[in-house]
Every structure is written in structure tokens, then in C-alpha cells.
Design a protein around this motif. Structure first.
Motif, short mmCIF file in Angstrom:
data_model
loop_
_atom_site.label_atom_id
_atom_site.label_comp_id
_atom_site.label_asym_id
_atom_site.label_seq_id
_atom_site.Cartn_x
_atom_site.Cartn_y
_atom_site.Cartn_z
N UNK A 364 0.74 -1.26 0.03
CA UNK A 364 0.04 0.00 -0.08
C UNK A 364 0.85 1.13 0.01
N UNK A 365 2.02 1.17 -0.60
CA UNK A 365 2.93 2.21 -0.82
C UNK A 365 2.42 3.18 -1.83
N UNK A 366 2.25 4.43 -1.81
CA UNK A 366 1.56 5.24 -2.91
C UNK A 366 2.66 5.45 -4.04
N UNK A 367 2.32 5.20 -5.23
CA UNK A 367 3.14 5.32 -5.97
C UNK A 367 3.46 6.89 -6.58
N UNK A 368 4.66 7.13 -6.92
CA UNK A 368 5.07 8.44 -7.37
C UNK A 368 4.90 8.55 -9.19
N UNK A 369 4.83 7.63 -9.61
CA UNK A 369 4.83 7.35 -11.00
C UNK A 369 3.33 7.97 -11.59
N UNK A 370 3.33 9.07 -12.58
CA UNK A 370 2.19 9.54 -12.53
C UNK A 370 1.18 8.65 -13.64
N UNK A 371 1.62 7.97 -14.27
CA UNK A 371 0.52 6.87 -14.87
C UNK A 371 -0.10 6.13 -13.96
N UNK A 372 0.65 5.45 -12.84
CA UNK A 372 -0.01 4.60 -11.78
C UNK A 372 -0.81 5.66 -10.89
N UNK A 373 -0.34 6.79 -10.52
CA UNK A 373 -1.09 7.67 -9.67
C UNK A 373 -2.53 7.93 -10.42
N UNK A 374 -2.87 7.88 -11.55
CA UNK A 374 -3.99 8.22 -12.34
C UNK A 374 -4.87 6.71 -12.54
N UNK A 375 -4.30 5.69 -12.03
CA UNK A 375 -5.10 4.61 -12.35
C UNK A 375 -6.23 4.07 -11.59
N UNK A 376 -7.13 3.42 -11.86
CA UNK A 376 -8.15 3.12 -11.24
C UNK A 376 -8.02 2.60 -9.87
N UNK A 377 -6.94 1.70 -9.54
CA UNK A 377 -6.88 1.12 -8.19
C UNK A 377 -6.08 2.14 -7.37
N UNK A 378 -5.14 2.70 -7.71
CA UNK A 378 -4.63 3.99 -6.85
C UNK A 378 -5.85 5.11 -6.43
N UNK A 379 -6.40 5.34 -7.59
CA UNK A 379 -7.65 6.44 -6.97
C UNK A 379 -8.61 5.74 -6.18
N UNK A 380 -8.80 4.62 -5.96
CA UNK A 380 -9.52 3.92 -4.85
C UNK A 380 -9.00 3.96 -3.83
N UNK A 381 -7.73 4.42 -3.51
CA UNK A 381 -7.19 4.44 -2.28
C UNK A 381 -7.26 5.82 -1.64
N UNK A 382 -8.00 6.06 -0.57
CA UNK A 382 -8.14 7.32 0.05
C UNK A 382 -6.88 7.94 0.42
N UNK A 383 -5.74 6.88 0.91
CA UNK A 383 -4.56 7.34 1.30
C UNK A 383 -3.54 7.92 0.06
N UNK A 384 -3.58 7.03 -0.66
CA UNK A 384 -2.86 7.60 -2.13
C UNK A 384 -3.41 8.99 -2.66
N UNK A 385 -4.97 8.98 -2.54
CA UNK A 385 -5.37 10.26 -3.40
C UNK A 385 -4.90 11.51 -2.48
N UNK A 386 -5.17 11.36 -1.17
CA UNK A 386 -4.62 12.44 -0.19
C UNK A 386 -3.24 12.66 -0.18
#
Length: 445
Positions: A364-386
Motif C-alpha cells: 500500500x505504498x503510494x506510487x510516484x509514477x504519474x501513470x500509476x497515480x491516475x490508475x483506477x486502483x490507486x484512485x480507489x485508495x483514500x491514502x494515495x489520493x490524499x
């Protein structure tokens, strides 16, 4: 960063298996992941193109250090994630025949461990970017160039890219932001409430209930309030050490913090006491990092929510968003590596999209990669979004100038003196000016 360093210090393993590494605080294991291929001697910090060019296979050993969490057995990775990633790297690079040696070393401890002996330190290791100046100054990080830099720039937003830049040169591959967010109980506070600290503190949540938790005596936190007031630290982008700070002009922020400490709706975070208070309903929100996400989520259950940092309005009418030092965790290369081309290529892989996806999936480590940050699975994570919202909207790239250590040391003492009452509203102006003088002089406070 300092918070990471405190939390991860216990991870550091002692004692190398190699006799020449006695005294180094990392533990190594051998792993034979070998594939044939070709590669000539290349000591530049620009990775070669992959693939076999038809020449003689180059055999080598690479030592890689990473946090213990990356080496714990996982479903689908029985020998740990690091071994999985290095095996994948070997398979993608038949030009090299690599034997890997692994060591456990947290990002927060990299500086202290690597600098002890560069000749026996890992070829590739992970570090927290607040250590950048010290590592570069000790000759412990290879400057990256060419296609490596272009890849890092393309795959990261500007904040993450700048986090690995020192004196206009790039020294690492960022793979996750290192910052702070707001956790809150959504049964007690609304998304509108948490936009403003004043609103949160004005809300009556009941006797004995604090609306806001904050680690005031941690110097990686306290700057948020002064940035909200408009202060400057080492120039506009934090790279001009000679400009020092103008914090002495912001005694009104100090006065606000003196009052905040006395407010029963404020809780000074100390260790993990905020977790138990969130669990029993006596604390509604907490500023902290992703390392506390699991504990906070367990404490709040279905009421778990996150947000970027709030605004704060001071008694003189000045208002601003609480802005947080933001850095990264990154993969660096030891310039004394005997296999520089392979080490740089491996660093790019370990900081790249595929490995970042695994870090997110398994840890559950938030990615810095811009493509991953915009992916559906990352956008479903409240921590990563914040976290990504803070990086993009309310962050300040953490200064990497050597004088930042003065800020950390001196402002931490200042926060402690606000909390214990030594700094008061009556002496706030004088003490804040003394704080500025001490930081600018680089001396004790």
C-alpha cells in the motif's frame, strides 16, 4: 525524512556476512539469479539499451539494500519482493549474468550506514531524500544522466523529480512521496469541516474530545503553520541556503501556536497515543504520514477518511493553507560500484512503474509514477489520493541544503518550548526573532 527515520530505525539489521563489511549495519544474503547475455564494461551513469548484442556475457555480483518490508515473504513472492524484482530484472537483461546479494537497510538509515564505508556499501540502495546533501557530499550517490534523467522526469511530477535534484544534478529514482496528510473520523467531521482548521477547532464534539491532533514538537511538522503564514526558508524553492529564513517576521504564528496548545480541542500527538484516542472516539482528526494508515484505518473502521492539509486563519486575519515538506523515497547508486551500467539500470527498474505497482499492491505504498497515480486502483485508495493531493497542491519540496539540519534541530527545540510554556505570547516576538537568528547562523538555539 525525520519521521520516517524515527519509525524505521528499528528495522536496521546489524552485521554483514562478508568479513570485509564488519561494522556495517546491514545484513546480507546471497541469491544466485543468473542469466546469460552480453554487456561491455560501462561505468557511465547512463543505462545502456537492453538486450543481447551478441558479445560475451558479463558476469557480476550486485549488492542491493532495501527495507525489511521489501524482503518479507509475500503471497506470490515467497523469497520477498526484492528477490522477485531482481529476478524479473535478470530475465529482462540477458546481457548480464548477475548474482545478487541482499541487505536490509531502511531508507531513513541509509545515510548513516552507507557513508561508513563506500567501498563495501551496496551497489544500489534506497534512501529518504532529506539525506541527499549528506550523501552527495560524502560521494555516496552517483549522478544520473542521459536517458535515465529523461525517464525520471517523464514518469514523475515536478515535485517528485525535484526531490532527487541537488545543485542541478539528479541523484536518484523516486518511487513514493514522503509527506503528511489529514486522517479524520467522518462521523464527527465532514469533508467541508476539514478544509479549515479553524472550523474543526470551533466544532463542539463533546467533553474530552479533541478535534485535531498534531505532533507540534516534531520539526518535520511545525513548518506547516509558518508556511501558512507566508514565511520563507532557504529561498523560494528551498535551494538558496544563503537566504536563510525570515521566520522572525511571523511571531503571530508563534502566538497562534501558544494558544493552540492551551485549546482543549487540540491534542499533541506523542508516539501512537492518537491511535487509541481515535479508536475510543476522543480524537477526530490527525496529521500524520502513510506509515500510520493501517493503524488509523483499524481504529476508525468504516468512519476512516482522509484529506489534504487544511487552511488556517490567524488572529491578524492572515490566512493560508498548511503546507508540508514533501520529499520522496528514492533508489540511489553507489558511485564506487564496479558495474555501473547494470547498477543504474537496476535502480531505474526498482524505482519504475512495475515495481511501484507491486509496492502499492503488496504494501500500500503510494506510487510516484504519474501513470500509476491516475490508475483506477490507486484512485480507489483514500491514502494515495490524499498524498498525491498534498504533493500537487499543498506541498513544499523539502530543502536539501546542508543547513536544513539546523532547521530540524532548532525548530524542534522551539516547538518543545511552545508546548511546555517557555515560549509565551508575551515573549513570542523576541523568541521568534531569536529562532531566525539561530537558524541563519547555523548554531544552537
Amino acid at each position: 525524512m525525520r519521521q520516517l527515520k524515527r519509525i524505521m530505525a528499528a528495522v536496521l539489521f546489524c552485521g554483514m556476512l562478508l568479513g570485509s563489511m564488519a561494522g556495517c549495519a546491514c545484513k546480507e544474503d546471497n541469491n544466485d539469479d543468473n542469466n546469460g547475455g552480453n554487456g561491455g564494461e560501462n561505468v557511465s551513469a547512463t543505462p545502456p539499451q537492453g538486450g543481447n548484442t551478441g558479445g560475451e556475457t558479463k558476469k557480476m555480483t550486485l549488492t542491493v539494500w532495501s527495507p525489511a518490508e521489501d524482503q518479507a515473504a509475500q503471497e506470490g513472492a515467497p523469497n520477498g519482493l526484492l528477490a522477485k524484482w531482481c529476478t524479473e530484472f535478470n530475465e529482462a537483461h540477458p546481457e548480464w549474468d548477475i548474482t545478487f546479494q541482499y541487505g536490509v537497510c531502511s531508507e531513513g538509515d541509509a545515510k548513516d550506514v552507507v557513508i561508513k564505508d563506500l567501498d563495501t556499501a551496496a551497489d544500489v540502495y534506497m534512501y529518504a531524500n532529506d539525506q541527499l546533501a549528506a550523501l552527495v557530499g560524502a560521494g555516496a550517490l552517483a549522478e544520473l544522466g542521459g536517458s535515465a534523467v529523461e525517464t525520471i522526469r517523464q514518469e514523475n511530477n515536478d515535485t517528485m523529480y525535484q526531490s532527487v535534484v541537488y545543485e542541478d544534478a539528479v541523484y536518484g529514482v523516486p518511487y513514493t512521496p514522503n509527506t503528511l496528510i489529514l486522517y479524520y473520523n467522518k462521523s464527527m467531521l465532514t469533508p467541508e469541516d476539514v478544509k479549515s482548521l479553524n472550523t474543526m477547532l470551533d466544532k463542539d464534539l463533546g467533553d474530552g474530545v479533541a478535534a485535531f491532533g498534531f505532533e507540534l514538537t516534531n520539526s518535520w511538522y511545525i513548518e506547516q503553520f509558518y508556511y501558512a503564514g507566508g514565511f520563507s526558508l532557504f529561498g523560494e524553492d528551498g535551494t538558496e541556503q544563503e537566504k536563510g529564513t525570515d521566520i522572525g517576521n511571523f511571531s503571530f504564528v508563534t502566538e497562534y501556536l501558544v494558544d493552540l496548545v492551551k485549546n482543549p480541542r487540540f491534542h499533541k500527538e506523542a508516539g501512537d497515543d492518537s491511535i487509541s484516542r481515535m479508536a475510543n472516539g476522543t480524537l477526530a482528526s490527525l496529521v500524520s504520514g502513510s506509515w500510520k494508515a493501517s493503524a488509523v484505518k483499524e481504529a476508525l473502521g468504516e468512519n476512516f477518511a482522509t484529506a489534504q492539509l487544511p487552511t488556517v486563519t490567524y488572529d491578524n486575519g492572515v490566512s493560508g493553507v498548511m503546507r508540508q515538506f514533501t520529499g520522496s523515497k528514492a533508489v540511489g547508486v553507489n558511485p564506487r560500484s564496479q558495474n555501473m551500467a547494470a547498477a543504474v539500470a537496476l535502480a531505474l527498474y526498482l524505482g519504475g512503474e512495475s515495481v511501484q505497482r507491486d509496492r502499492f499492491t503488496y504494501r500500500h505504498v503510494t506510487p510516484s509514477n504519474v501513470k500509476l497515480a491516475a490508475s483506477e486502483e490507486v484512485l480507489a485508495s483514500p491514502v494515495a489520493v490524499a498524498e498525491n493531493a498534498v504533493v500537487l497542491n499543498t506541498s513544499v519540496v523539502q530543502p536539501t541544503v546542508p543547513q536544513i539540519e539546523s532547521w530540524f534541530r532548532i525548530s524542534e527545540t522551539f516547538g518543545e518550548e511552545i508546548y511546555n510554556g517557555t515560549v509565551t505570547k508575551q515573549n513570542a516576538e523576541q523568541r521568534t526573532k531569536e529562532l531566525q537568528d539561530a537558524i541563519n547562523a547555523g548554531t544552537g538555539f
